[in-house]
Design a protein around this motif. Structure first.
Motif, PDB file in Angstrom:
ATOM      1  N   PRO A 243      37.277  37.843  39.040  1.00 23.70           N
ATOM      2  CA  PRO A 243      36.973  36.471  38.612  1.00 23.70           C
ATOM      3  C   PRO A 243      37.782  35.379  39.307  1.00 23.70           C
ATOM      4  CG  PRO A 243      38.292  37.596  36.960  1.00 23.70           C
ATOM      5  CD  PRO A 243      37.926  38.636  37.993  1.00 23.70           C
ATOM      6  N   TRP A 244      38.823  35.728  40.057  1.00 23.33           N
ATOM      7  CA  TRP A 244      39.568  34.686  40.770  1.00 23.33           C
ATOM      8  C   TRP A 244      38.953  34.385  42.139  1.00 23.33           C
ATOM      9  CZ3 TRP A 244      41.006  39.781  40.819  1.00 23.33           C
ATOM     10  CH2 TRP A 244      41.464  40.348  41.989  1.00 23.33           C
ATOM     11  N   LYS A 245      37.925  35.126  42.487  1.00 21.56           N
ATOM     12  CA  LYS A 245      37.251  34.931  43.776  1.00 21.56           C
ATOM     13  C   LYS A 245      35.826  34.431  43.550  1.00 21.56           C
ATOM     14  CE  LYS A 245      39.903  38.459  46.185  1.00 21.56           C
ATOM     15  NZ  LYS A 245      40.378  37.693  47.352  1.00 21.56           N
ATOM     16  N   TYR A 246      35.262  33.782  44.566  1.00 15.30           N
ATOM     17  CA  TYR A 246      33.874  33.344  44.458  1.00 15.30           C
ATOM     18  C   TYR A 246      32.974  34.562  44.215  1.00 15.30           C
ATOM     19  CZ  TYR A 246      35.362  28.714  45.942  1.00 15.30           C
ATOM     20  OH  TYR A 246      35.964  27.487  45.986  1.00 15.30           O
ATOM     21  N   GLY A 247      31.879  34.300  43.500  1.00 12.23           N
ATOM     22  CA  GLY A 247      31.013  35.373  42.992  1.00 12.23           C
ATOM     23  C   GLY A 247      30.477  36.319  44.052  1.00 12.23           C
ATOM     24  N   PHE A 248      30.356  35.865  45.312  1.00 12.42           N
ATOM     25  CA  PHE A 248      29.755  36.767  46.306  1.00 12.42           C
ATOM     26  C   PHE A 248      30.625  37.982  46.594  1.00 12.42           C
ATOM     27  CE2 PHE A 248      31.919  33.558  48.999  1.00 12.42           C
ATOM     28  CZ  PHE A 248      32.587  34.338  49.933  1.00 12.42           C
ATOM     29  N   LYS A 249      31.929  37.928  46.209  1.00  8.68           N
ATOM     30  CA  LYS A 249      32.788  39.107  46.403  1.00  8.68           C
ATOM     31  C   LYS A 249      32.421  40.219  45.415  1.00  8.68           C
ATOM     32  CE  LYS A 249      35.966  39.255  48.898  1.00  8.68           C
ATOM     33  NZ  LYS A 249      36.009  39.591  50.348  1.00  8.68           N
ATOM     34  N   SER A 250      31.793  39.843  44.295  1.00  8.31           N
ATOM     35  CA  SER A 250      31.546  40.812  43.217  1.00  8.31           C
ATOM     36  C   SER A 250      30.277  41.614  43.480  1.00  8.31           C
ATOM     37  CB  SER A 250      31.490  40.083  41.869  1.00  8.31           C
ATOM     38  OG  SER A 250      32.799  39.667  41.517  1.00  8.31           O
ATOM     39  N   VAL A 251      30.390  42.537  44.403  1.00  5.20           N
ATOM     40  CA  VAL A 251      29.264  43.324  44.910  1.00  5.20           C
ATOM     41  C   VAL A 251      28.619  44.164  43.806  1.00  5.20           C
ATOM     42  CG1 VAL A 251      31.045  44.904  45.788  1.00  5.20           C
ATOM     43  CG2 VAL A 251      28.724  45.183  46.596  1.00  5.20           C
ATOM     44  N   LYS A 252      27.291  44.224  43.878  1.00  3.48           N
ATOM     45  CA  LYS A 252      26.509  44.904  42.825  1.00  3.48           C
ATOM     46  C   LYS A 252      26.069  46.309  43.248  1.00  3.48           C
ATOM     47  CE  LYS A 252      24.565  40.689  40.897  1.00  3.48           C
ATOM     48  NZ  LYS A 252      23.334  39.922  40.615  1.00  3.48           N
ATOM     49  N   SER A 253      25.698  47.113  42.268  1.00  2.00           N
ATOM     50  CA  SER A 253      25.062  48.433  42.476  1.00  2.00           C
ATOM     51  C   SER A 253      25.757  49.222  43.588  1.00  2.00           C
ATOM     52  CB  SER A 253      23.568  48.263  42.794  1.00  2.00           C
ATOM     53  OG  SER A 253      22.940  47.541  41.765  1.00  2.00           O
ATOM     54  N   ILE A 254      27.037  49.528  43.356  1.00  2.00           N
ATOM     55  CA  ILE A 254      27.875  50.138  44.400  1.00  2.00           C
ATOM     56  C   ILE A 254      27.584  51.638  44.505  1.00  2.00           C
ATOM     57  CG2 ILE A 254      30.266  50.549  45.134  1.00  2.00           C
ATOM     58  CD1 ILE A 254      31.062  48.164  43.310  1.00  2.00           C
ATOM     59  N   VAL A 255      27.442  52.105  45.758  1.00  2.00           N
ATOM     60  CA  VAL A 255      27.263  53.550  45.975  1.00  2.00           C
ATOM     61  C   VAL A 255      28.457  54.171  46.692  1.00  2.00           C
ATOM     62  CG1 VAL A 255      24.734  53.594  45.980  1.00  2.00           C
ATOM     63  CG2 VAL A 255      25.957  53.152  48.134  1.00  2.00           C
ATOM     64  N   LYS A 256      29.233  53.328  47.399  1.00  2.00           N
ATOM     65  CA  LYS A 256      30.351  53.903  48.164  1.00  2.00           C
ATOM     66  C   LYS A 256      31.550  52.964  48.164  1.00  2.00           C
ATOM     67  CE  LYS A 256      31.631  56.093  52.447  1.00  2.00           C
ATOM     68  NZ  LYS A 256      31.287  56.504  53.801  1.00  2.00           N
ATOM     69  N   ILE A 257      32.718  53.569  47.979  1.00  2.00           N
ATOM     70  CA  ILE A 257      33.987  52.841  48.087  1.00  2.00           C
ATOM     71  C   ILE A 257      34.814  53.597  49.115  1.00  2.00           C
ATOM     72  CG2 ILE A 257      36.107  52.191  46.863  1.00  2.00           C
ATOM     73  CD1 ILE A 257      34.411  52.011  44.291  1.00  2.00           C
ATOM     74  N   GLU A 258      35.256  52.884  50.151  1.00  2.00           N
ATOM     75  CA  GLU A 258      35.979  53.553  51.226  1.00  2.00           C
ATOM     76  C   GLU A 258      37.318  52.870  51.454  1.00  2.00           C
ATOM     77  OE1 GLU A 258      33.783  53.465  54.865  1.00  2.00           O
ATOM     78  OE2 GLU A 258      35.209  54.785  55.898  1.00  2.00           O
ATOM     79  N   LEU A 259      38.395  53.643  51.470  1.00  2.00           N
ATOM     80  CA  LEU A 259      39.703  53.059  51.749  1.00  2.00           C
ATOM     81  C   LEU A 259      39.955  53.134  53.245  1.00  2.00           C
ATOM     82  CD1 LEU A 259      39.781  53.950  48.644  1.00  2.00           C
ATOM     83  CD2 LEU A 259      42.198  53.372  48.884  1.00  2.00           C
ATOM     84  N   VAL A 260      40.363  52.023  53.820  1.00  2.00           N
ATOM     85  CA  VAL A 260      40.484  51.923  55.278  1.00  2.00           C
ATOM     86  C   VAL A 260      41.815  51.254  55.635  1.00  2.00           C
ATOM     87  CG1 VAL A 260      37.978  51.845  55.677  1.00  2.00           C
ATOM     88  CG2 VAL A 260      39.212  49.719  55.237  1.00  2.00           C
TER      89      VAL A 260
END
Ligand code: MTE
Length: 322
Positions: A243-260
């Motif tokens: 919530p401290w970031k603009y809404g476009f950061k709040s990605v929907k329907s996530i299938v993959k999270i990758e640490l890089v």
């Protein structure tokens, strides 16, 4: 004695302000590079703007979900304004995979099949895992949090999310010391989500945070809203809420999270990096190149409020940026 008016730090000079009518135009977000896309997407969906349905689509609960509600409300995250009406929030959505008009996703996102749903967590972690979403729900400490959401387009809402802290999921996979960023990706199903047929855009929708941001107490993976599982137009079965970031950061329907170990390119930084920067912290002092960011309009009521630095969440997050 002269009358000195001290400006608050979120106020900008009047001559920078756009007239109200232009300020709150709904499609500003998509102007510029995306204009062609809108026309094409409109044609793909074979329609003009959708109409708002009389009732919100019915939610189909899984057995696991039934056992999790009502979730305990975490009283740490109270808010300073009334909650947005559920129907308003559920019929005014940004989910460009399902159309460019705010009332498109409530219709077209219903085609998305959200069960079974796998969430892969991979990359620089010691214990990579692919979770079935219902198994993950059982493993996570589910709670309800009231959060504000501030869209970069200058509208805002306040909603009760249900879900779990992002850091709880990250603990399960044990990030390697070399990991610096967390990249999140939405599904890619162009024949279901016809917005993705726009091959000149960088689908699938991806977003990313620093690992420190993802581990922050506020970073939340939402699996429900208004006391029930997430409707598809809000990003079922799991979406981000930062919530401290603009809404476009709040990605929907996530299938993959990758640490890089480098800062990833995202959907918006690839399309229009000068207008939608990677960090995207809510900051009323920095106008968007095409409109001011010092005010916001609550959807539903139309009440206009002053936008706060970090959307009012500075006490949780400002330390990460000093
Ligand atoms: N996630 C995906 N996959 N696709 C999108 O188009 N839009 C973003 C964000 N997450 C978007 C997305 C934008 S611009 C906003 S403001 C929020 O979702 C809106 O969330 P809501 O529709 O639940 O209010």
């Amino acid at each position: 004695m002269a009358n000195i008016i001290l400006k608050k730090d979120w106020e900008i000079s009047e001559n920078l302000a756009t007239p109200e009518s232009a300020y709150f135009r709904r499609r500003e977000f998509l102007q510029g590079t995306m204009l062609t896309s809108i026309a094409t997407l409109g044609a793909l969906y074979g329609c003009g703007p959708s109409t708002v349905p009389n009732r919100l689509p019915e939610i189909k609960w899984t057995g696991t979900e039934k056992s999790l509600y009502p979730a305990r409300r975490n009283s740490e995250f109270e808010i300073d304004r009334p909650l947005t009406d559920e129907k308003t929030a559920g019929t005014y959505n940004n989910f460009y995979e399902f159309g460019s008009d705010k009332s498109d996703p409530v219709h077209y996102a219903q085609k998305l099949n959200t069960r079974p749903w796998k969430l892969e967590v991979a990359g620089l972690v010691n214990k990579p895992r692919t979770f079935d979403i219902d198994d993950l729900l059982k493993a996570m400490p589910i709670e309800e949090r009231l959060y504000r959401l501030r869209c970069v387009e200058a509208w805002a809402m306040a909603v009760p999310w249900t879900g779990f802290a992002f850091k709880e999921l990250l603990k399960l996979v044990d990030p390697k010391p070399s990991a610096t960023h967390v990249k999140m990706e939405t599904f890619y199903q162009p024949f279901t989500a016809q917005g993705q047929l726009a091959f000149w855009e960088p689908w699938a929708y991806t977003e990313a945070l620093t690992l420190e941001e993802a581990m922050n107490d506020l970073a939340f993976l939402a699996t429900g809203i208004y006391g029930h599982p997430l409707p598809k137009q809000h990003g079922a079965p799991v979406r981000l809420a930062v919530p401290w970031k603009y809404g476009f950061k709040s990605v929907k329907s996530i299938v993959k999270i990758e640490l890089v170990d480098t800062r990833p390119m995202t959907f918006w930084t690839t399309l229009q990096g000068l207008e939608y920067d990677f960090t995207a912290n809510v900051d009323p002092r920095i106008p968007h190149p095409r409109w001011p960011q010092n005010r916001e309009k609550m959807i539903g009521t139309g009440i206009v409020r002053a936008t706060l630095p970090y959307n009012g969440y500075g006490k949780y997050v400002a330390g990460m940026y000093s």
